[in-house]
Structure formats: structure tokens, C-alpha cells
Enzyme design. Structure first.
Site, mmCIF file in Angstrom:
data_model
loop_
_atom_site.group_PDB
_atom_site.id
_atom_site.type_symbol
_atom_site.label_atom_id
_atom_site.label_comp_id
_atom_site.label_asym_id
_atom_site.label_seq_id
_atom_site.Cartn_x
_atom_site.Cartn_y
_atom_site.Cartn_z
ATOM 1 C CE LYS A 194 -3.518 2.396 2.813
ATOM 2 N NZ LYS A 194 -2.747 3.559 3.288
ATOM 3 C CG HIS A 233 -0.257 6.762 3.087
ATOM 4 N ND1 HIS A 233 -0.493 5.416 2.975
ATOM 5 C CD2 HIS A 233 1.036 6.943 2.689
ATOM 6 C CE1 HIS A 233 0.605 4.797 2.541
ATOM 7 N NE2 HIS A 233 1.534 5.708 2.352
ATOM 8 N NE ARG A 259 -0.497 9.627 9.604
ATOM 9 C CZ ARG A 259 -0.123 8.480 10.139
ATOM 10 N NH1 ARG A 259 -0.663 7.360 9.741
ATOM 11 N NH2 ARG A 259 0.805 8.438 11.076
ATOM 12 C CG ASP A 285 -6.183 4.090 0.539
ATOM 13 O OD1 ASP A 285 -5.369 4.725 -0.172
ATOM 14 O OD2 ASP A 285 -5.928 3.768 1.702
ATOM 15 N N GLY A 297 -9.226 9.673 -0.855
ATOM 16 C CA GLY A 297 -10.185 10.499 -1.564
ATOM 17 C C GLY A 297 -11.516 9.828 -1.820
ATOM 18 N N GLY A 317 -11.357 4.747 4.592
ATOM 19 C CA GLY A 317 -10.932 4.977 5.969
ATOM 20 C C GLY A 317 -11.853 5.938 6.689
ATOM 21 N NE ARG A 318 -9.473 12.045 6.258
ATOM 22 C CZ ARG A 318 -8.398 11.917 5.485
ATOM 23 N NH1 ARG A 318 -8.490 11.217 4.368
ATOM 24 N NH2 ARG A 318 -7.244 12.474 5.819
#
Length: 215
Positions: free
Chosen positions: A79, A103, A106, A134, A136, A157-158
Site C-alpha cells: 500500500k 494515505h 496524511r 484508497d 479520496g 478509511g474516513r
């Protein structure tokens, strides 16, 4: 901690993973910031670091990836891929899957969106490895766009974390339901009835000013 100690720690981690019957090693590349700590952790020894302190190494190279491939017999996913050349090198080093990712911005929030990189990577190495993405991904429409452009899998994720913070387990279930509904609605509006029908013709990528021919 020295390089050899990190490798010894990684080998121990892999053996523990095998004993626990984990199937796939998921290696994150490109992280340069310290691991997060939490208020409940012990001063000087955060619990979040206990399992990973042996192999955090921001000096790892593709030669190091070859070592990981030799040390881990199961499927290996990398990743943090952000260029076509790195995608090719990861596949050549033995990666069974790659995740195009910055990421979530981040580390560096001015990198190219992975979605813009996806079409050329899928065309170039998609037959040789599982291409995932992943960063966005906020809505079900984003998931549909990624699959249409060649992703075999989309990570979020978010989105689920927002649900978790707002409503605990029920909030995560609600977030998943919203995403599923958005995926179905988007596919209906595109006139497709299955994931297999999605293709690049269903998506047009734009920069802030004009259509973006990434490759």
C-alpha cells in the site's frame, strides 16, 4: 533500532501471523510520521506501538521488499504506490496486490490523486496483480468510479470512522448502508446492472481546469 533488529522484528511478526493463521501480509510504504498515540496509553510506551515497533523503517527500499517477499510465503500487498514505475517495481518484486494510495493526504496533501493514476496502472499491471485503491474515497459514486477505471477493490478509511465517532457500531452500519445505497443509485443512473458492466467509458477525470490525460 538498527536495520538488522528491524528485520528480526519483522520476521517475528510474520511467524506470529502464521501461528494466528493470518493469510495476507499488508505492507504500507511511504509513511514518514510517528505512529498515533492515544490518551489511554502508558507514558513512554504507547500500546499502539507494541506490535509494530520491530519493523517501522522509513529507509526500506525495493530491495527490502524482495527480502519481505522471501520472508513471507503468503499473499503480499503493498500500500502506498503513487507512480506507474513503482507499481511495476512492486509487481516485479513479487507483490500479489498493490494499493494506489497517498494515505489520504496524511503525509503530503499535494500529491496526485490515486484515482488519476489508476487507469494507466490497471492497464499496465492489472493482469499480473490485484490493483486496489484508497484515498479520496468519500461516497459510493467514488467507489463506482474507481471500479470503472480498473480497481478490483476499494478501501475506505474516513467514511466508516465518521460513522464510528458519531454513533459507535450503529454509526458504522449506517455509513455502510449509505455507501451501498450511493453505489446502487450511481449504477442505476449510469444504466448498468452489475459491477462487471462498469468500464472507463463511464468516467471522465478532470483537473481543476480541464480534462486530465494522466498517461
Amino acid at each position: 533500532m538498527g536495520h538488522q533488529e528491524r528485520r528480526s522484528g519483522a520476521e517475528l511478526y510474520f511467524r506470529q501471523a502464521e501461528l494466528r493463521r493470518f493469510n495476507t501480509a499488508f505492507l504500507t510504504a511511504g509513511l514518514t510520521t510517528e505512529p498515533y498515540t492515544f490518551t489511554y496509553e502508558e507514558p513512554g510506551r504507547p500500546r499502539s506501538e507494541l506490535q509494530v515497533s520491530g519493523f517501522n523503517d522509513n529507509t526500506t527500499t525495493f530491495e527490502g521488499l524482495a527480502w519481505v517477499r522471501a520472508a513471507w510465503d503468503g499473499p503480499l500487498v503493498i500500500k502506498g504506490i503513487q507512480t506507474l514505475s513503482d507499481a511495476r517495481r512492486a509487481v516485479d518484486a513479487g507483490a500479489d496486490g498493490i494499493v494506489l494510495s497517498n494515505h489520504g493526504g496524511r503525509q503530503l496533501d499535494r500529491t496526485a490523486p490515486p484515482l488519476h493514476l489508476l487507469p494507466c496502472v490497471a492497464r499496465d499491471v492489472g493482469a499480473d496483480t490485484e490493483v486496489m485503491i484508497d484515498s479520496g474515497v468519500r461516497t459510493g459514486a467514488d467507489v463506482v468510479a474507481a471500479i470503472a477505471l480498473g480497481a478490483r477493490f476499494v478501501l475506505l478509511g474516513r467514511a466508516y470512522l465518521y460513522g464510528l465517532m458519531a454513533g459507535g457500531e450503529a454509526g458504522v452500519d449506517r455509513a455502510a448502508h449509505i455507501l451501498r445505497t450511493e453505489v446502487e443509485r450511481t449504477m442505476q443512473l449510469l444504466g448498468v446492472t452489475s459491477i462487471a458492466e462498469l468500464g472507463p467509458e463511464h468516467v471522465r477525470l478532470f483537473s481543476r481546469r480541464a480534462p486530465l490525460p494522466f498517461d
